[in-house]
Design a protein around this motif. Structure first.
Motif: not given
Length: 652
Positions: A178-179, A206-207, A235-239, A614-617
């Motif tokens: 994720s990072s 997801y991202s 695997p992103a479900n873990l997060l 991951m947040l974008r503006h």
């Protein structure tokens, strides 16, 4: 212990040299090693220590001793005794090894070099491994090398390939993936969509969800539930549980009401400060419940300004803008923080200044007292700096907008390399900023294409066009024509030919320089050759252009902030209002105005961007994202000059 191991390894290697069996080269009479057999051996890990393996190797036959030494080298790497590991591996590389042993030894060399920080050397050594079935350690090392070499797209693909064989088992592994996706710029992300790997599409979806909804728990929760229906084993479900909890925490902590803005409102830089002020006020009209206080950074010393901030107790500070004010602000804050911090004297905390009224000065307190009466740091308010500091580091409550031209150049190089261009020519102003941008472009270009871009630094004035002519090698063609005409008495009709090893030109030039360069390049391209596509930075764009300028620059593609491109503005109504009020404002001030708009909108997002990387503006200065150091960078849009208008281009 280190010396003992090195002496022992040397003695074992010497023994192996003595046991090697040379064979005769009948053609030269020289002694050569026996040809390497193509077998691939499986070398299992050992529970013994590296020193025990070295000791055992001295009592074994040649082949078994080699295997034990290979294991010892790998064990030294595990034990972080990297010099010993590298020494053994380099000496083993001089011996006769099977293909499997050679590959294992190369992997040890590459991993030891990587752990020692020699990333480029490690990559070269790893590339020497000859196998169609890479082992777990090799896949993992290759992925890490790609990431360390700033090849983020390749690194993500490598890690996904690794996890295809060795699935994600822990939340830490999922969090690391994720990072990596959090670091992706929009242009890198677009390149990634053209690749294929296990779980890639799920990660991209997801991202996207987190990037657009990472500060609104209701929207995030709803979107993730839809995503989970088609990605149940991803695997992103873990997060997701921790992610949703973080967003809820962010929502509960927001609500900054008292905002101070530090900009120059007098002196030479007043136009910049007043333009940012106007951009902030434009957004403020949609949030009238807030209290805005503007402080002129050109009217007082920074110590007085910080004292004033202590007086008004803001929730959030925007600015300063000028680099010297940024450094002074951070230094003053740090000095005042040092004064109000706790001091450790004889293992007891002594409160010296800035404490709660119920604690008397110089009183001794315990850890429990500190929890009941927390200290208020002098810079406890959040700060969004409008420029990067020169030397100071940012605290956890401080963030900075980066408008570095190098970032724009790097984006352009990456995006253009994805268009299939192979050979770039850079035309740059012979100035400090021009050289920085050219070098940034060239570095990114080399990473993506493994080829060097040609750089031509042109001077201003009459010599500018001559430098361009030399860069295109047109002058060499002219010389050949001249020599030919001198040798042949008859009249020779000839057209100069430009160099053919360039398929793209990128320029860093002002609008006036671009208007001279672009037509000059066009007329110096041989009629026998295809036109060379030309691209430019935002420095070549001027919002105040006429039809003649557009004609001269027709076909030139350039990067620019959304605010200055037609139909790219995030808030078109705000753009229309600004044009009505300031119809003749320069491009430079328009960019500053857009920065003011984004600055106030980021007040409610910087904390979220810190906790949810991951947040974008999507702002008026570009798509904004924050790195681990609190630096907010931007991704620009693309435009293209046409005779009648400016055209939007989707380069990604």
């Amino acid at each position: 212990m280190k010396n003992v191991s090195l002496i022992l390894s040397l003695s074992v290697l010497t023994l192996l040299y003595g046991c090697s069996t040379p064979v005769s080269d009948k053609t030269s009479g020289k002694q050569v090693s026996k040809p390497v057999t193509p077998e691939i051996e499986v070398i299992e890990d050992s529970e013994l220590s590296a020193l025990d393996l070295l000791s055992a190797a001295s009592n074994e036959s040649n082949n078994q001793s080699t295997i034990l030494l290979l294991q010892a080298s790998a064990k030294f790497i595990y034990e972080q005794q990297l010099e010993q590991a590298l020494h053994i591996s380099i000496e083993l590389s001089k011996l006769e090894l099977t293909k499997g042993q050679y590959n294992y030894n190369q992997l040890n060399i590459a991993e030891a070099l990587f752990e020692l920080g020699y990333t480029d050397l490690a990559a070269l050594e790893l590339a020497k491994i000859e196998t169609d079935s890479p082992v777990k350690r090799q896949l993992f090392l290759q992925a890490n090398l790609n990431v360390q070499q700033d090849l983020l797209v390749d690194g993500i693909i490598s890690f996904l390939d690794y996890h295809q064989q060795f699935p994600v088992q822990s939340i830490d592994e999922a969090a690391y993936l994720s990072s990596l996706f959090s670091k992706l710029t929009p242009w890198q992300k677009h390149a990634l969509t053209k690749r294929s790997a296990t779980d890639l599409n799920g990660w991209l979806e997801y991202s996207d969800i987190v990037a657009n909804n990472g500060y609104k728990s209701a929207n995030l929760n709803s979107s993730l539930k839809k995503w989970q229906k088609s990605n149940k084993q991803h695997p992103a479900n873990l997060l997701t549980p921790d992610l949703i909890a973080s967003v809820l925490e962010i929502e509960n902590s927001l609500g900054y009401k008292n905002i101070a803005v530090l900009v120059p409102l007098s002196g030479r830089e007043a136009p910049l400060g007043k333009t940012i002020q106007a951009g902030i006020i434009a957004v403020y009209q949609t949030h009238p419940e807030r209290q805005l206080t503007f402080i002129d950074t050109n009217s007082d010393e920074m110590t007085d300004i910080v004292d004033q901030l202590h007086s008004i107790k803001p929730d959030f500070v925007i600015g300063p803008l000028l680099k010297q004010h940024v450094d002074s602000y951070l230094a003053t804050n740090q000095q005042q923080t040092d004064i109000t911090e706790t001091e450790l004297v004889n293992d007891e905390f002594i409160i010296s200044q800035g404490v709660e009224e119920s604690i008397t000065e110089q009183s001794v307190v315990t850890d429990e007292d500190l929890q009941n009466f927390p200290l208020e740091e002098s810079h406890s308010w959040f700060t969004l700096l409008l420029n990067l500091p020169e030397h100071a580091f940012l605290s956890k409550n401080q963030f900075a907008l980066s408008m570095l031209p190098e970032d724009e150049a790097s984006q352009a190089a990456f995006s253009l390399s994805q268009q299939g261009f192979k050979s770039a020519l850079i035309l740059s102003q012979n100035t400090a900023i021009g050289k920085r941008m050219a070098n940034s472009f060239a570095e990114q270009w080399q990473k993506q294409t493994s080829s060097d871009a040609s750089i031509i630094y042109y001077p201003t004035g009459n010599k500018m066009q001559q430098a361009v002519k030399q860069g295109l090698d047109v002058n060499l063609s002219d010389e050949r024509i001249y020599l030919l005409r001198n040798r042949i008495k008859e009249n020779v009709k000839a057209e100069a030919r430009n160099r053919r090893d360039v398929d793209m030109i990128y320029m860093f030039a002002t609008p006036d320089q671009a208007r001279l360069l672009k037509p000059y390049i066009d007329v110096n391209i041989s009629p026998f050759a295809n036109a060379i596509p030309m691209y430019a930075s935002s420095r070549s764009y001027n919002v105040d252009i006429d039809r003649n300028t557009r004609r001269d620059l027709n076909g030139l593609t350039f990067t620019e902030i959304p605010w200055l491109l037609p139909m790219k503005q995030v808030n078109p109504l705000m753009s229309a209002d600004a044009k009505q009020i300031w119809p003749n404002r320069s491009s430079q001030l328009e960019r500053i105005y857009a920065m003011g708009i984004d600055a106030l909108q980021l007040v409610d997002k910087v904390k979220a961007m810190q906790l949810v990387p991951m947040l974008r503006h999507k702002g008026e200065t570009g798509t904004l994202q924050m790195d681990a150091n609190g630096i907010i960078s931007r991704t620009l849009s693309w435009g293209k000059y046409r005779t009648s208008r400016i055209q939007n281009v989707e380069m990604q």
